[in-house]
Design a protein around this motif. Structure first.
Motif, mmCIF file in Angstrom:
data_model
loop_
_atom_site.group_PDB
_atom_site.id
_atom_site.type_symbol
_atom_site.label_atom_id
_atom_site.label_comp_id
_atom_site.label_asym_id
_atom_site.label_seq_id
_atom_site.Cartn_x
_atom_site.Cartn_y
_atom_site.Cartn_z
ATOM 1 N N ASP A 188 68.109 33.888 23.606
ATOM 2 C CA ASP A 188 68.901 33.357 23.077
ATOM 3 C C ASP A 188 69.820 33.652 21.996
ATOM 4 O OD1 ASP A 188 67.389 32.081 24.789
ATOM 5 O OD2 ASP A 188 65.972 30.731 23.055
ATOM 6 N N VAL A 192 73.420 32.465 20.899
ATOM 7 C CA VAL A 192 73.458 31.919 20.467
ATOM 8 C C VAL A 192 75.817 32.975 20.281
ATOM 9 C CG1 VAL A 192 74.380 31.531 17.962
ATOM 10 C CG2 VAL A 192 71.843 31.219 19.506
ATOM 11 N N PHE A 214 78.316 31.986 23.112
ATOM 12 C CA PHE A 214 78.533 30.642 22.296
ATOM 13 C C PHE A 214 79.597 30.928 21.647
ATOM 14 C CE2 PHE A 214 78.608 26.686 19.652
ATOM 15 C CZ PHE A 214 78.761 25.617 21.062
ATOM 16 N N PHE A 219 68.914 26.071 42.751
ATOM 17 C CA PHE A 219 68.405 25.496 40.988
ATOM 18 C C PHE A 219 69.512 25.954 39.656
ATOM 19 C CE2 PHE A 219 66.630 25.257 36.642
ATOM 20 C CZ PHE A 219 65.101 23.693 36.485
ATOM 21 N N LEU A 264 75.616 23.513 32.773
ATOM 22 C CA LEU A 264 76.027 24.220 30.891
ATOM 23 C C LEU A 264 76.931 24.159 30.951
ATOM 24 C CD1 LEU A 264 74.472 25.364 29.607
ATOM 25 C CD2 LEU A 264 74.775 27.990 31.147
ATOM 26 N N GLN A 317 79.104 21.187 29.838
ATOM 27 C CA GLN A 317 78.682 20.879 28.342
ATOM 28 C C GLN A 317 80.013 21.956 27.494
ATOM 29 O OE1 GLN A 317 74.907 21.944 26.817
ATOM 30 N NE2 GLN A 317 74.970 19.930 25.269
ATOM 31 N N LEU A 318 79.723 23.157 28.136
ATOM 32 C CA LEU A 318 80.209 24.124 27.069
ATOM 33 C C LEU A 318 81.917 24.023 26.989
ATOM 34 C CD1 LEU A 318 79.013 27.357 28.478
ATOM 35 C CD2 LEU A 318 78.797 26.115 26.202
ATOM 36 N N MET A 344 82.467 21.032 25.036
ATOM 37 C CA MET A 344 82.820 21.237 23.787
ATOM 38 C C MET A 344 84.339 21.757 22.929
ATOM 39 S SD MET A 344 78.654 22.143 22.683
ATOM 40 C CE MET A 344 77.923 21.939 23.458
ATOM 41 N N ILE A 399 76.925 12.348 25.033
ATOM 42 C CA ILE A 399 76.192 13.313 24.595
ATOM 43 C C ILE A 399 77.052 14.637 24.101
ATOM 44 C CG2 ILE A 399 74.456 14.705 24.728
ATOM 45 C CD1 ILE A 399 73.769 11.680 25.043
ATOM 46 N N LYS A 459 62.607 25.499 18.114
ATOM 47 C CA LYS A 459 63.577 26.717 18.863
ATOM 48 C C LYS A 459 65.289 26.726 18.416
ATOM 49 C CE LYS A 459 64.062 29.302 21.280
ATOM 50 N NZ LYS A 459 64.784 30.828 21.067
ATOM 51 N N VAL A 471 67.957 28.197 16.903
ATOM 52 C CA VAL A 471 69.414 28.396 16.753
ATOM 53 C C VAL A 471 70.514 27.978 16.046
ATOM 54 C CG1 VAL A 471 68.788 28.437 19.868
ATOM 55 C CG2 VAL A 471 69.398 26.813 18.424
ATOM 56 N N GLY A 479 76.224 22.291 18.360
ATOM 57 C CA GLY A 479 76.627 22.372 19.636
ATOM 58 C C GLY A 479 75.932 24.036 19.959
ATOM 59 N N VAL A 480 75.324 24.699 19.726
ATOM 60 C CA VAL A 480 74.111 25.172 19.862
ATOM 61 C C VAL A 480 73.054 24.496 20.724
ATOM 62 C CG1 VAL A 480 74.867 27.472 19.500
ATOM 63 C CG2 VAL A 480 73.411 26.297 17.750
ATOM 64 N N GLU A 484 72.592 21.847 21.240
ATOM 65 C CA GLU A 484 72.992 20.860 22.034
ATOM 66 C C GLU A 484 72.391 21.521 23.313
ATOM 67 O OE1 GLU A 484 76.725 18.598 21.746
ATOM 68 O OE2 GLU A 484 76.258 17.859 20.004
ATOM 69 N N LEU A 485 73.282 22.486 23.403
ATOM 70 C CA LEU A 485 72.629 23.827 24.177
ATOM 71 C C LEU A 485 71.264 23.562 24.359
ATOM 72 C CD1 LEU A 485 75.033 25.542 25.846
ATOM 73 C CD2 LEU A 485 74.273 27.426 24.305
ATOM 74 N N PHE A 486 70.711 23.831 23.678
ATOM 75 C CA PHE A 486 69.758 24.334 23.839
ATOM 76 C C PHE A 486 68.828 23.296 24.306
ATOM 77 C CE2 PHE A 486 69.088 28.896 23.422
ATOM 78 C CZ PHE A 486 70.025 29.426 23.267
ATOM 79 N N GLN A 538 69.730 21.585 26.216
ATOM 80 C CA GLN A 538 70.158 20.801 27.720
ATOM 81 C C GLN A 538 69.023 22.549 28.810
ATOM 82 O OE1 GLN A 538 73.353 21.777 28.725
ATOM 83 N NE2 GLN A 538 73.476 20.679 30.447
ATOM 84 N N LEU A 539 68.855 24.146 27.927
ATOM 85 C CA LEU A 539 68.355 25.222 28.425
ATOM 86 C C LEU A 539 67.181 24.572 28.275
ATOM 87 C CD1 LEU A 539 70.472 28.041 26.826
ATOM 88 C CD2 LEU A 539 69.963 27.423 29.404
ATOM 89 N N MET A 570 65.719 22.194 31.048
ATOM 90 C CA MET A 570 65.563 23.142 32.455
ATOM 91 C C MET A 570 64.749 23.982 32.583
ATOM 92 S SD MET A 570 70.059 23.913 33.499
ATOM 93 C CE MET A 570 71.369 23.546 32.344
#
Lengths: 376, 376
Positions: free
Chosen positions: A15, A19, A22, A64, A72, A75-76, A79, A320, B52, B56, B68-69, B71-73, B75-76, B79
């Motif tokens: 993680d 970060v 990202f 998957f 992912l 979303q990126l 942004m 979102i 978490k 982040v 941003g992170v 939102e990213l996490f 989603q992660l 999953m």
């Protein structure tokens, strides 16, 4: 086998790297933005985004994960676009908005129309929003009110859009699509129904109860206790009150507000008969000009969703990923196309914000017949 | 300044790393899943997820990146949970199905109830589904039909849920929540309204038109051409036809099917008066037992959505990640809680499929009051 604590140490390390990457990606996206602004290029590059999604899916090793990385990267990239729109705003290059921003709505000199007759809940909502002395007139139906606005007979109309117990006013959603009128305001008022009749009426005299269908529904527990009463729906609660006075017949009663009863010379026979004591209705203020208040905080849009698995979900992702809070989602059938739907979404935002521009750009690209119904 | 091509090379390198780390994170999430199954732990760990997200955000360097992170996490982690639910299914740890699978519905010896009276569209739908000679009876309202089922007076009820032009039958959605009855089948029939009156009635005789409110709406273009006619809504189109015959008054007419007119001895004055020539209605078949046909292909569920930005979107992600095609989404207000909503989703699937179990498990964890309304 690793313990949970050990696995979490490994996950935390991954993680930290995520970060860092990202942040790096956002920084590079910003540089792309600078380049595009300098060269007058469009922010949204559909082909580049499609290729990227294809590319990352190919690099993932399982079904998957292919789906996952695509999600992912959608979303990126959203942004990234948001950063770029932000830069456009900073460079003063966001371009013209489709709505004209105004500092104030001219509520002082406005002529306002409401549906029903004297004593209608729409009138109460109008007086709450425009003041008790506003210059107003009434027409019979919601459609009549929308026509008055379109023709310019009135500057604004006040119309119900949603009730806290009965839900959406479907007809209003359909009319917002049919007419090119725009929402510029909203207001919520409490709805307290009474049973009203000619002065001196006894409950045992009553044979027929008149009201708007949805008002009869909101008072169904009370009315069900009097199952001998025939329920007849008319266009408006205040129109029902007026009818009772005109007919001068004690076998008839109306479900309407205490105010409507008073205006039409009726007596409140039973007060507060709605099932839910906190019953309230949200009204919208509509005009025929494409304007919005510069401090507006809520946007209503509608769009049709293509017939593909996951379409709606992908469309909603634009809210979102741009950090826009959806406050409402409704669906209505699309006329002439059986079992296809048009969605109505309310979300918090102002048309001048880059995040809003970004979301609407993406939604327009992926949906059908997107329309901005108003910012208020 | 770097060129666009140069920037994209750098972005592509970052993206390759992101894909690699994503796969590593999914792998580690799977191992956490194995650990949790072995130790009987719950998949969803709200506290760990909150920590978490906080962690982040603290590591990111700008306000934009902190959001941003997060939102990213979100989603992660969603999953990761899905991987873990999948493992639960593979380990056979999801247990017994809440519905009992049957090979056939006993439609031959069933007693079936429909709302309205002889000639109602619900009766036509019932005969289409159960055969013309089925053992049936009618009650006045939708609620009466749901009560007949609950009490066991009937084995099945046939009720309208959605019309191609008018949209959802809101009342039915509310009744499905109120009663513990289950959907076991559905059927769509064309709805063709006629204007019917006593034999020999001229259009110029008519003063009042009776029908169900939604039927009056579906024939609004025709009725608007006769604006002098008063429109009165009653519980059912066939009840309107019956009333006209009983009252023996040529100033009255009904909007109903040609069949209802025939049954009640009326003459069809104008045929096919609905606005949309392809008007049709979807009916559901409801029973009081928690059963489903083993080959059922469609599931209806409902759930309430917590008041948090993005909640609905995250809930919908369970359908997407499990590759389940949503065919319908509706919302209705939650009684007693102003401006909160209950969502109704239809999707393709069978309760015995792991993907379905997986999705429902996740939805139940993250929503409020999830209910499976039926698999059919």
């Amino acid at each position: 086998m690793a313990t949970l604590a050990e696995l979490r140490v490994q996950i935390d390390a991954v993680d930290d790297e995520l970060v860092r990457l990202f942040e790096e990606r956002v920084r590079l996206g910003g540089q792309v933005g600078d380049y595009k602004i300098q060269n007058g290029m469009k922010i949204f590059d559909r082909q580049r985004e499609r290729e990227k999604l294809k590319d990352v899916a190919e690099k993932a090793s399982t079904e998957f994960n292919k789906k996952g990385v695509q999600e992912l990267f959608e979303q990126l990239m959203a942004m990234s676009r948001k950063v770029q729109y932000q830069k456009l705003v900073e460079a003063g290059a966001l371009g013209r908005l489709p709505f004209i921003g105004v500092k104030e709505l001219d509520t002082q000199n406005a002529r306002v129309v409401f549906p029903g007759t004297e004593g209608a809940y729409s009138q109460a909502a109008m007086e709450y929003y425009f003041g008790e002395k506003c210059n107003s007139f009434y027409v019979r139906t919601f459609r009549d009110a929308m026509e008055s606005i379109e023709e310019g007979a009135a500057d604004f109309a006040v119309l119900p859009i949603e009730n806290s117990t009965a839900g959406a006013v479907d007809e209003m959603y359909d009319l917002l699509v049919e007419f090119e009128n725009y929402i510029v305001g909203e207001t919520i008022i409490p709805i307290t129904h009474t049973l009203a009749g000619l002065p001196g009426t006894e409950l045992s005299d009553i044979e027929r109860v008149y009201s708007k269908g949805v008002a009869l529904m909101q008072a169904s527990r009370f009315l069900d206790e009097h199952s001998g009463w025939q329920q007849i729906s008319v266009a408006n609660t205040a129109i029902a009150a007026k009818k009772i006075m005109e007919d001068k017949d004690k076998s008839q009663a109306a479900v309407c507000s205490a105010n409507a009863a008073k205006i039409h010379g009726l007596e409140v026979l039973v007060d507060n008969i709605n099932d839910d004591p906190n019953n309230s209705t949200r009204f919208i203020v509509v005009t025929n000009q494409k304007i919005f208040h510069k401090d507006a905080k809520k946007i209503s849009i509608c769009f049709e969703v293509p017939h593909e698995s996951g379409s709606l979900y992908h469309l909603l992702s634009h809210f979102i990923y741009n950090d826009l809070n959806m406050t409402k989602i409704e669906s209505r059938p699309v006329e002439g196309r059986n079992w296809e739907y048009r969605f109505f979404v309310d979300f918090e935002g102002n048309l001048a914000e880059p995040a809003v521009k970004n979301a609407i750009r993406g939604l327009r690209e992926e949906s059908r017949s997107l329309r901005i119904l108003g910012n208020y």
